[in-house]
Write an enzyme that holds these catalytic residues in place. Structure first.
Site, mmCIF file in Angstrom:
data_model
loop_
_atom_site.group_PDB
_atom_site.id
_atom_site.type_symbol
_atom_site.label_atom_id
_atom_site.label_comp_id
_atom_site.label_asym_id
_atom_site.label_seq_id
_atom_site.Cartn_x
_atom_site.Cartn_y
_atom_site.Cartn_z
ATOM 1 N N CYS A 1 1.486 1.855 4.662
ATOM 2 C CA CYS A 1 2.209 2.810 4.814
ATOM 3 C C CYS A 1 3.106 3.671 6.169
ATOM 4 O O CYS A 1 4.265 3.441 6.665
ATOM 5 C CB CYS A 1 2.467 4.309 3.503
ATOM 6 N N LYS B 1 5.159 1.096 8.627
ATOM 7 C CA LYS B 1 6.273 0.819 8.785
ATOM 8 C C LYS B 1 7.848 0.515 7.855
ATOM 9 O O LYS B 1 8.642 0.871 8.002
ATOM 10 C CB LYS B 1 5.921 -0.583 6.455
HETATM 11 P P1 NAD Z 1 0.828 -2.771 -3.540
HETATM 12 O O1 NAD Z 1 0.994 -4.872 -2.911
HETATM 13 O O2 NAD Z 1 -0.294 -2.833 -4.173
HETATM 14 O O3 NAD Z 1 1.070 -3.257 -5.124
HETATM 15 C C1 NAD Z 1 2.291 -4.175 -5.321
HETATM 16 C C2 NAD Z 1 2.497 -5.151 -6.875
HETATM 17 O O4 NAD Z 1 3.496 -5.380 -7.071
HETATM 18 C C3 NAD Z 1 1.987 -5.702 -6.473
HETATM 19 O O5 NAD Z 1 0.447 -6.062 -7.350
HETATM 20 C C4 NAD Z 1 2.207 -7.236 -6.982
HETATM 21 O O6 NAD Z 1 2.207 -8.437 -7.483
HETATM 22 C C5 NAD Z 1 3.670 -6.495 -7.890
HETATM 23 N N1 NAD Z 1 5.316 -7.111 -7.993
HETATM 24 C C6 NAD Z 1 5.712 -7.474 -6.833
HETATM 25 N N2 NAD Z 1 6.995 -7.507 -7.118
HETATM 26 C C7 NAD Z 1 6.798 -7.887 -8.633
HETATM 27 C C8 NAD Z 1 7.958 -7.951 -9.818
HETATM 28 N N3 NAD Z 1 8.659 -8.419 -9.263
HETATM 29 N N4 NAD Z 1 7.677 -7.957 -10.916
HETATM 30 C C9 NAD Z 1 5.711 -7.741 -11.095
HETATM 31 N N5 NAD Z 1 5.643 -7.179 -10.573
HETATM 32 C C10 NAD Z 1 5.526 -7.064 -8.775
HETATM 33 O O7 NAD Z 1 2.027 -2.342 -3.232
HETATM 34 P P2 NAD Z 1 1.517 -0.473 -2.884
HETATM 35 O O8 NAD Z 1 0.745 0.076 -2.094
HETATM 36 O O9 NAD Z 1 1.260 0.176 -4.486
HETATM 37 O O10 NAD Z 1 2.741 -0.097 -2.986
HETATM 38 C C11 NAD Z 1 3.977 -0.550 -3.718
HETATM 39 C C12 NAD Z 1 5.188 1.041 -3.389
HETATM 40 O O11 NAD Z 1 4.641 2.090 -3.011
HETATM 41 C C13 NAD Z 1 5.241 0.715 -1.654
HETATM 42 O O12 NAD Z 1 6.571 0.700 -1.586
HETATM 43 C C14 NAD Z 1 4.359 1.486 -0.706
HETATM 44 O O13 NAD Z 1 6.102 1.815 0.238
HETATM 45 C C15 NAD Z 1 4.907 2.832 -2.310
HETATM 46 N N6 NAD Z 1 3.683 3.964 -1.204
HETATM 47 C C16 NAD Z 1 2.393 3.697 -1.561
HETATM 48 C C17 NAD Z 1 1.086 4.423 -1.058
HETATM 49 C C18 NAD Z 1 0.149 4.267 -0.704
HETATM 50 O O14 NAD Z 1 -0.677 4.301 -0.880
HETATM 51 N N7 NAD Z 1 0.050 2.646 -1.051
HETATM 52 C C19 NAD Z 1 1.072 6.017 -1.086
HETATM 53 C C20 NAD Z 1 3.123 5.690 -1.649
HETATM 54 C C21 NAD Z 1 4.052 5.676 -1.682
HETATM 55 C C1 UDX Z 2 -0.051 8.201 4.234
HETATM 56 C C2 UDX Z 2 0.740 9.591 3.428
HETATM 57 O O1 UDX Z 2 -1.162 10.623 4.193
HETATM 58 C C3 UDX Z 2 0.804 9.366 1.891
HETATM 59 O O2 UDX Z 2 1.255 10.926 1.462
HETATM 60 C C4 UDX Z 2 1.903 8.179 1.822
HETATM 61 O O3 UDX Z 2 2.040 8.374 0.277
HETATM 62 C C5 UDX Z 2 1.178 7.023 1.987
HETATM 63 O O4 UDX Z 2 0.831 7.753 3.367
HETATM 64 P P1 UDX Z 2 -2.547 6.766 3.251
HETATM 65 O O5 UDX Z 2 -2.277 5.836 4.562
HETATM 66 O O6 UDX Z 2 -3.439 6.313 2.256
HETATM 67 O O7 UDX Z 2 -1.116 8.193 3.439
HETATM 68 O O8 UDX Z 2 -3.771 7.759 4.360
HETATM 69 P P2 UDX Z 2 -3.459 8.822 5.199
HETATM 70 O O9 UDX Z 2 -4.744 10.120 4.479
HETATM 71 O O10 UDX Z 2 -2.702 9.294 5.051
HETATM 72 O O11 UDX Z 2 -3.860 8.549 6.757
HETATM 73 C C6 UDX Z 2 -3.155 7.212 7.115
HETATM 74 C C7 UDX Z 2 -4.135 7.224 8.530
HETATM 75 O O12 UDX Z 2 -3.610 7.302 9.322
HETATM 76 C C8 UDX Z 2 -5.131 6.932 8.082
HETATM 77 O O13 UDX Z 2 -5.826 4.932 9.185
HETATM 78 C C9 UDX Z 2 -6.737 8.053 8.829
HETATM 79 O O14 UDX Z 2 -7.469 7.454 9.420
HETATM 80 C C10 UDX Z 2 -5.371 8.272 9.562
HETATM 81 N N1 UDX Z 2 -5.259 9.475 10.166
HETATM 82 C C11 UDX Z 2 -5.112 10.249 9.105
HETATM 83 C C12 UDX Z 2 -5.596 10.648 11.261
HETATM 84 O O15 UDX Z 2 -6.242 9.095 12.485
HETATM 85 N N2 UDX Z 2 -5.980 11.352 11.472
HETATM 86 C C13 UDX Z 2 -5.845 12.381 10.766
HETATM 87 O O16 UDX Z 2 -5.711 13.371 11.021
HETATM 88 C C14 UDX Z 2 -4.998 11.743 9.064
#
Ligand code: NAD
Ligand code: UDX
Length: 502
Positions: A283, A286
């Site tokens: 996240c 990006k």
């Molecule tokens: P991910 O890649 O793990 O999962 C996305 C899934 O969507 C995949 O399995 C893919 O096959 C499916 N997909 C894509 N297009 C599709 C379609 N048209 N129909 C059906 N399935 C489809 O992604 P993620 O990490 O779960 O992230 C999803 C979104 O949430 C992103 O926008 C990300 O920025 C946001 N987000 C992620 C996190 C996190 O911690 N990973 C936290 C907060 C927000």
């Molecule tokens: C982050 C946001 O925290 C979350 O709210 C959002 O929805 C998705 O992006 P995530 O990336 O899963 O979550 O983990 P996070 O705990 O935020 O850590 C992100 C990166 O920063 C990791 O590599 C972690 O090791 C690093 N980090 C985190 C540090 O280097 N120092 C810190 O104090 C905290």
């Protein structure tokens, strides 16, 4: 508000799976179906071998089999039948990936919205009844407008769509806990009667387990921007502390003490101030790139530059860490072996997206090192894919990298241990101190004997007996207390600290 009885979540990933599982448990009257066109992923959700590692997840999604009782809510389903599930649902959560664009205009910066667009085109095509569509994915500002355009052009006459923004704030490794007890739930809608009605319907789902005062309803575009803003601010704190860590190393200050001291100011707060080898995860990078790209396309060049500097410091931190390793190991890594402990971007996840380990290991390989990796959750195939896909010389990955299934195997014969993920097993601090991140307290208490402190979940003593001398520890996460390791003969280099005695 309208009572929702069927929810479809498009995208069975890190967000879609856990979010839907918690929503289903808390709303037994609602049928929640997670769909994905990736059949392998859906099959994995139906097995004990879930597609993602997340503490507590199996406890809420494990399916019933062979008479073994169910942990999964009876109203939670996983399916590849995207069309049917979309057609049946009243509310659709869009949790598809929105990675950085790889091609064409904005490549390397803008968000790729093709997955979101294709999901929405599918909705327009198959919907026979009106639907509430929820952006759970992180999207650029005004993405909802684009989605509305697509739906207007593709939807059937008489079928209405209301678009909401409901960004997800969970962090991996603590996803279930974050979902059960969110700081806030943000719901953005248009300020029209239909928009507000849809927001109320979604809020009603959350009120089953979230206090009403934590459910915030705001303008649709504010909500979209608030998600990017939250990630940018969190990452900015880490880059700020990492920038200060470089100063600490130069002046003989200790970044953990600085961080502790500033964090006591309630206006600053103590969280997300842990110095590290650099942040990773799917996240932060990006979303900041996306924010900066949006600023630039609005001709706000200074704003774009400001946010990009957060990423620049992160790249600098990863390179700086590698340079320090090379300098300490007498400016040459040829014929040296380095044990890498941890490959995931943080502990308690198997996710490797944007992990600092990719940059650091590629740098070490380019210096001629033999690299021996151990991570408790990441598979060898994933490590190789990540490194070969990003290395300028993939043959180095094939020739010089080995992956092991324990710390001791990875450390055998190594000249240095490089800690890149803060897995608890690598720490020699007490569990309580490590969990609290209370390094200053820990260092000053001194209650434990050296022997105790040197034997955390992994035995550093045993490691000291199998490494080549002189032995180094480069702690990219500040999870080890240097004193007991130095007593065992290690030279310890931590982020934002100059070596004790120097
Ligand atoms: P991910 O890649 O793990 O999962 C996305 C899934 O969507 C995949 O399995 C893919 O096959 C499916 N997909 C894509 N297009 C599709 C379609 N048209 N129909 C059906 N399935 C489809 O992604 P993620 O990490 O779960 O992230 C999803 C979104 O949430 C992103 O926008 C990300 O920025 C946001 N987000 C992620 C996190 C996190 O911690 N990973 C936290 C907060 C927000
Ligand atoms: C982050 C946001 O925290 C979350 O709210 C959002 O929805 C998705 O992006 P995530 O990336 O899963 O979550 O983990 P996070 O705990 O935020 O850590 C992100 C990166 O920063 C990791 O590599 C972690 O090791 C690093 N980090 C985190 C540090 O280097 N120092 C810190 O104090 C905290």
């Amino acid at each position: 508000p309208k009572r929702i009885t069927k929810v479809c979540c498009v995208g069975a990933g890190y967000v879609g799976g856990p979010t839907s599982a918690v929503m289903a448990i808390k709303n037994p009257q609602i049928q929640v179906t997670v769909v994905d066109y990736d059949a392998k992923r859906i099959a994995a959700w139906q097995s004990d071998n879930l597609p993602i590692f997340e503490p507590g997840l199996l406890g809420v999604v494990k399916p019933a089999r062979d008479g073994i009782p169910n942990n999964r809510a009876p109203n939670l389903f996983f399916s590849t039948d995207v069309d049917r599930c979309i057609a049946e649902a009243e509310l659709i959560l869009l949790s598809v990936n929105t990675p950085t664009k790889m091609l064409g205009q904005g490549a390397g910066h803008a968000s790729e919205l093709c997955y979101l667009e294709s999901a929405v085109r599918k909705i327009g095509e198959v919907a026979e009844s009106s639907k509430i569509i929820v952006e759970k994915s992180t999207v650029p500002c005004r993405a909802a407008e684009t989605l509305r355009d697509v739906l207007r052009a593709t939807g059937k006459p008489g079928v209405d769509f209301e678009i909401l923004s409901n960004p997800e704030f969970l962090a991996e490794g603590t996803a279930i806990q974050n979902l059960l007890e969110p700081d806030r739930v943000l719901i953005g809608s248009l300020n029209t009667p239909q928009g507000l009605e849809a927001a109320r319907a979604l809020a009603a789902i959350y009120t089953s387990w979230v206090d009403a005062e934590r459910i915030i309803t705001i303008n649709l575009y504010s909500s979209e921007l608030a998600k990017l803003a939250a990630n940018a601010l969190l990452a900015q704190r880490i880059s700020s502390i990492n920038a200060l860590s470089a100063m600490c190393e130069a002046v003989g200050a200790d970044i953990d003490e600085v961080s502790f001291a500033v964090g006591l100011d309630k206006r600053i707060g103590s969280r997300m101030l842990k110095a590290s080898v650099g942040f990773g995860g799917s996240c932060f990078r990006k979303d900041i790139l996306s924010l900066a790209y949006i600023a630039e396309s609005l001709h706000l060049f200074e704003v774009a530059e400001y946010w990009r500097s957060v990423i620049n410091i992160n790249e600098y931190q990863k390179d700086r860490f590698t340079r320090r390793i090379v300098r300490c190991l007498f400016n040459s890594l040829s014929n040296k072996s380095l044990a890498i402990l941890g490959f995931a971007y943080k502990k308690n996840t198997g996710d490797t997206r944007e992990t600092a380990a990719i940059t650091v290991i590629n740098n070490l390989l380019a210096e001629g090192a033999n690299v021996r990796v151990y991570d408790p959750q990441v598979k060898e195939s994933q490590i190789r894919r990540d490194l070969e896909g990003s290395s300028a010389s993939p043959h180095l990955v094939r020739d010089k990298l080995t992956v092991w299934s324990s710390t001791y195997e990875a450390c055998a014969g190594a000249d240095a241990v490089v800690i890149l993920t803060e897995w608890d097993e690598f720490s020699n601090k007490s569990a309580a101190a490590a969990a609290a991140g209370d390094h200053v307290q820990d260092a000053r208490n001194g209650a434990r004997t050296e022997e105790e402190a040197a034997n955390g979940p992994m035995s550093w003593k045993r490691v000291s007996q199998i490494m080549r001398k002189p032995m180094y520890v480069f702690d990219g996460r500040n999870v080890v207390d240097p004193a007991p390791l130095e007593a065992l003969g290690f030279r310890v280099e931590s982020v934002g600290k100059s070596r004790s005695g120097s």
